[in-house]
Motif scaffolding. Structure first.
Motif, PDB file in Angstrom:
ATOM      1  N   PRO A 116       0.866  -1.011   0.262  1.00 28.74           N
ATOM      2  CA  PRO A 116       0.206   0.067  -0.036  1.00 28.74           C
ATOM      3  C   PRO A 116       0.888   1.315  -0.055  1.00 28.74           C
ATOM      4  O   PRO A 116       2.150   1.199   0.745  1.00 28.74           O
ATOM      5  N   SER A 117      -0.008   2.341  -0.285  1.00 31.88           N
ATOM      6  CA  SER A 117       1.224   3.279   0.062  1.00 31.88           C
ATOM      7  C   SER A 117       0.138   4.550  -0.610  1.00 31.88           C
ATOM      8  O   SER A 117      -1.380   4.485  -1.285  1.00 31.88           O
ATOM      9  N   THR A 118       0.325   5.672  -0.624  1.00 29.89           N
ATOM     10  CA  THR A 118      -0.343   6.590  -0.290  1.00 29.89           C
ATOM     11  C   THR A 118      -0.604   7.152  -1.546  1.00 29.89           C
ATOM     12  O   THR A 118      -1.334   7.696  -2.226  1.00 29.89           O
ATOM     13  N   ALA A 119       0.513   7.510  -2.974  1.00 25.59           N
ATOM     14  CA  ALA A 119      -0.104   7.094  -4.459  1.00 25.59           C
ATOM     15  C   ALA A 119      -1.268   6.336  -4.695  1.00 25.59           C
ATOM     16  O   ALA A 119      -1.762   6.635  -5.727  1.00 25.59           O
ATOM     17  N   SER A 120      -0.753   5.122  -4.207  1.00 25.75           N
ATOM     18  CA  SER A 120      -2.133   4.529  -4.962  1.00 25.75           C
ATOM     19  C   SER A 120      -3.232   4.800  -4.511  1.00 25.75           C
ATOM     20  O   SER A 120      -4.245   4.216  -5.126  1.00 25.75           O
ATOM     21  N   ALA A 121      -3.457   4.578  -2.949  1.00 27.53           N
ATOM     22  CA  ALA A 121      -4.094   5.219  -2.735  1.00 27.53           C
ATOM     23  C   ALA A 121      -5.096   5.709  -2.425  1.00 27.53           C
ATOM     24  O   ALA A 121      -6.678   6.054  -3.277  1.00 27.53           O
ATOM     25  N   GLU A 122      -4.754   7.013  -2.801  1.00 26.26           N
ATOM     26  CA  GLU A 122      -4.981   8.661  -3.300  1.00 26.26           C
ATOM     27  C   GLU A 122      -5.369   8.359  -4.569  1.00 26.26           C
ATOM     28  O   GLU A 122      -6.682   8.788  -4.938  1.00 26.26           O
ATOM     29  N   THR A 123      -5.196   7.401  -5.447  1.00 20.69           N
ATOM     30  CA  THR A 123      -5.036   7.513  -7.089  1.00 20.69           C
ATOM     31  C   THR A 123      -6.931   6.159  -6.867  1.00 20.69           C
ATOM     32  O   THR A 123      -7.544   7.029  -7.863  1.00 20.69           O
ATOM     33  N   ALA A 124      -6.538   5.305  -6.090  1.00 26.00           N
ATOM     34  CA  ALA A 124      -7.952   4.215  -5.819  1.00 26.00           C
ATOM     35  C   ALA A 124      -9.060   5.407  -5.646  1.00 26.00           C
ATOM     36  O   ALA A 124     -10.307   5.960  -6.371  1.00 26.00           O
ATOM     37  N   SER A 125      -8.857   5.961  -4.691  1.00 28.44           N
ATOM     38  CA  SER A 125     -10.290   6.735  -4.554  1.00 28.44           C
ATOM     39  C   SER A 125     -10.548   8.208  -5.231  1.00 28.44           C
ATOM     40  O   SER A 125     -11.755   7.819  -5.709  1.00 28.44           O
ATOM     41  N   GLY A 126      -9.099   8.498  -6.583  1.00 26.89           N
ATOM     42  CA  GLY A 126      -9.546   9.692  -7.278  1.00 26.89           C
ATOM     43  C   GLY A 126     -10.303   9.032  -8.383  1.00 26.89           C
ATOM     44  O   GLY A 126     -11.807   9.684  -8.793  1.00 26.89           O
ATOM     45  N   LEU A 127     -10.105   7.379  -8.556  1.00 29.94           N
ATOM     46  CA  LEU A 127     -11.374   6.852  -9.859  1.00 29.94           C
ATOM     47  C   LEU A 127     -12.071   7.044  -8.972  1.00 29.94           C
ATOM     48  O   LEU A 127     -13.931   6.895 -10.114  1.00 29.94           O
ATOM     49  N   ALA A 128     -12.654   5.808  -7.836  1.00 31.46           N
ATOM     50  CA  ALA A 128     -13.936   5.994  -6.968  1.00 31.46           C
ATOM     51  C   ALA A 128     -15.028   6.886  -6.978  1.00 31.46           C
ATOM     52  O   ALA A 128     -16.185   6.980  -7.138  1.00 31.46           O
ATOM     53  N   ALA A 129     -14.209   8.306  -6.667  1.00 34.80           N
ATOM     54  CA  ALA A 129     -15.042   9.642  -6.648  1.00 34.80           C
ATOM     55  C   ALA A 129     -15.510   9.503  -8.110  1.00 34.80           C
ATOM     56  O   ALA A 129     -16.333  10.565  -8.388  1.00 34.80           O
ATOM     57  N   LYS A 130     -15.025   9.465  -8.717  1.00 39.06           N
ATOM     58  CA  LYS A 130     -15.334   9.283 -10.722  1.00 39.06           C
ATOM     59  C   LYS A 130     -16.434   8.973 -10.985  1.00 39.06           C
ATOM     60  O   LYS A 130     -17.397   8.177 -12.282  1.00 39.06           O
ATOM     61  N   ARG A 131     -16.522   7.610  -9.732  1.00 34.58           N
ATOM     62  CA  ARG A 131     -17.778   6.477 -10.480  1.00 34.58           C
ATOM     63  C   ARG A 131     -16.930   5.464 -11.331  1.00 34.58           C
ATOM     64  O   ARG A 131     -17.958   5.062 -11.795  1.00 34.58           O
ATOM     65  N   ARG A 132     -15.768   5.189 -10.863  1.00 34.92           N
ATOM     66  CA  ARG A 132     -14.808   4.151 -11.418  1.00 34.92           C
ATOM     67  C   ARG A 132     -15.169   2.726 -10.792  1.00 34.92           C
ATOM     68  O   ARG A 132     -14.839   3.042  -9.859  1.00 34.92           O
ATOM     69  N   THR A 133     -15.110   2.053 -11.174  1.00 39.02           N
ATOM     70  CA  THR A 133     -15.080   0.375 -10.344  1.00 39.02           C
ATOM     71  C   THR A 133     -13.737   0.035 -10.435  1.00 39.02           C
ATOM     72  O   THR A 133     -12.723   0.240 -11.464  1.00 39.02           O
ATOM     73  N   VAL A 134     -13.202   0.846  -9.503  1.00 33.92           N
ATOM     74  CA  VAL A 134     -11.610  -0.794  -8.821  1.00 33.92           C
ATOM     75  C   VAL A 134     -11.971  -1.054  -7.890  1.00 33.92           C
ATOM     76  O   VAL A 134     -11.889  -1.003  -6.769  1.00 33.92           O
ATOM     77  N   SER A 135     -10.737  -2.161  -8.187  1.00 32.94           N
ATOM     78  CA  SER A 135     -10.323  -2.853  -7.347  1.00 32.94           C
ATOM     79  C   SER A 135      -8.730  -3.068  -6.915  1.00 32.94           C
ATOM     80  O   SER A 135      -7.873  -2.357  -8.075  1.00 32.94           O
ATOM     81  N   ALA A 136      -8.360  -3.101  -5.684  1.00 37.40           N
ATOM     82  CA  ALA A 136      -6.987  -3.409  -5.846  1.00 37.40           C
ATOM     83  C   ALA A 136      -6.387  -4.533  -4.931  1.00 37.40           C
ATOM     84  O   ALA A 136      -7.287  -4.949  -4.061  1.00 37.40           O
ATOM     85  N   TYR A 137      -5.460  -5.023  -5.142  1.00 37.60           N
ATOM     86  CA  TYR A 137      -5.137  -6.028  -4.878  1.00 37.60           C
ATOM     87  C   TYR A 137      -3.790  -5.811  -4.234  1.00 37.60           C
ATOM     88  O   TYR A 137      -2.447  -5.546  -4.294  1.00 37.60           O
ATOM     89  N   LEU A 138      -3.607  -6.608  -2.569  1.00 33.37           N
ATOM     90  CA  LEU A 138      -2.373  -6.421  -1.896  1.00 33.37           C
ATOM     91  C   LEU A 138      -1.850  -7.487  -1.402  1.00 33.37           C
ATOM     92  O   LEU A 138      -2.817  -8.339  -1.717  1.00 33.37           O
ATOM     93  N   PRO A 139      -1.047  -7.429  -0.836  1.00 35.32           N
ATOM     94  CA  PRO A 139       0.244  -8.654  -0.962  1.00 35.32           C
ATOM     95  C   PRO A 139      -0.960  -9.411   0.707  1.00 35.32           C
ATOM     96  O   PRO A 139      -1.926  -8.456   1.721  1.00 35.32           O
ATOM     97  N   ALA A 140      -0.789 -10.829   0.831  1.00 39.91           N
ATOM     98  CA  ALA A 140      -1.746 -11.348   1.923  1.00 39.91           C
ATOM     99  C   ALA A 140      -1.099 -10.162   3.698  1.00 39.91           C
ATOM    100  O   ALA A 140      -2.178 -10.597   4.514  1.00 39.91           O
ATOM    101  N   LYS A 141      -0.037  -9.894   3.559  1.00 39.48           N
ATOM    102  CA  LYS A 141       0.270  -9.163   4.744  1.00 39.48           C
ATOM    103  C   LYS A 141       0.023  -8.498   5.034  1.00 39.48           C
ATOM    104  O   LYS A 141       0.179  -8.154   6.107  1.00 39.48           O
ATOM    105  N   TYR A 142      -1.083  -6.979   4.121  1.00 42.29           N
ATOM    106  CA  TYR A 142      -1.566  -6.326   4.554  1.00 42.29           C
ATOM    107  C   TYR A 142      -3.268  -6.109   5.034  1.00 42.29           C
ATOM    108  O   TYR A 142      -3.730  -5.467   5.418  1.00 42.29           O
ATOM    109  N   MET A 143      -3.356  -7.792   5.297  1.00 45.82           N
ATOM    110  CA  MET A 143      -5.004  -7.740   5.382  1.00 45.82           C
ATOM    111  C   MET A 143      -5.502  -7.390   6.565  1.00 45.82           C
ATOM    112  O   MET A 143      -3.977  -7.397   7.710  1.00 45.82           O
ATOM    113  N   GLY A 144      -6.567  -6.419   7.087  1.00 44.40           N
ATOM    114  CA  GLY A 144      -6.477  -6.048   8.079  1.00 44.40           C
ATOM    115  C   GLY A 144      -6.291  -4.542   8.328  1.00 44.40           C
ATOM    116  O   GLY A 144      -6.962  -3.924   8.837  1.00 44.40           O
TER     117      GLY A 144
END
Length: 164
Positions: A116-144
């Motif tokens: 996870p990074s600030t750049a990826s989270a802000e990119t995902a948030s920006g796309l979601a705000a534009k009503r784009r369907t967005v999925s993020a896949y992260l290593p299981a280490k970051y679950m929760g």
């Protein structure tokens, strides 16, 4: 003799754009996390193609774009994924912006991240705000963890599987 009518129905397939993060992050078992992300991307791309979706792939290290028609054979995809290189530095806002500029502007976005990074989270948030369907896949280490992608779907992967 009666009248015969023949109706044709065409299913329109979707378009999914895969953004592959190539940030340099070591994995727990001595592998590079980008290798895990590449395997995850391959699984997701083949699953999308199997159901008839158009797919697009771009990696953030080289920003090399690949359009993949539905039901494509696997050789070109596997060859492309085998050439993915780890980036020298972490992916930035600029990297994500350049990748998005190369992709279809109405496709669903699937971000396969090495961490996870600030750049990826802000990119995902920006796309979601534009009503784009967005999925993020992260290593299981970051679950929760607290990846704040603005309501995007967050899923996890390990070195050899996608965790449901």
């Amino acid at each position: 003799i009666g009248v015969m009518v023949r109706e044709y129905s065409e299913e329109l397939s979707g378009r999914i754009s895969f953004i592959l993060d190539c940030s340099p992050v070591p994995a727990e078992n001595g592998e590079r996390r980008v290798d895990w992300a590449v395997r995850c991307a391959g699984s997701l791309i083949f699953a999308a193609l199997d159901v008839g979706h158009h797919a697009e792939l771009i990696d953030l290290a080289e920003l090399e774009f690949m359009a993949i028609p539905p039901f494509s054979g696997g050789d070109a995809i596997l060859e492309r994924l085998a050439r993915v290189k780890e980036a020298g530095t972490a992916s930035s806002h600029n990297d994500f912006d350049k990748a998005l500029a190369a992709l279809s502007n109405k496709s669903a976005i699937c971000m396969i991240l090495t961490s996870p990074s600030t750049a990826s989270a802000e990119t995902a948030s920006g796309l979601a705000a534009k009503r784009r369907t967005v999925s993020a896949y992260l290593p299981a280490k970051y679950m929760g963890g607290n990846f704040d992608g603005g309501g995007c779907s967050v899923k996890y992967y390990t070195e050899n599987s996608i965790v449901e």
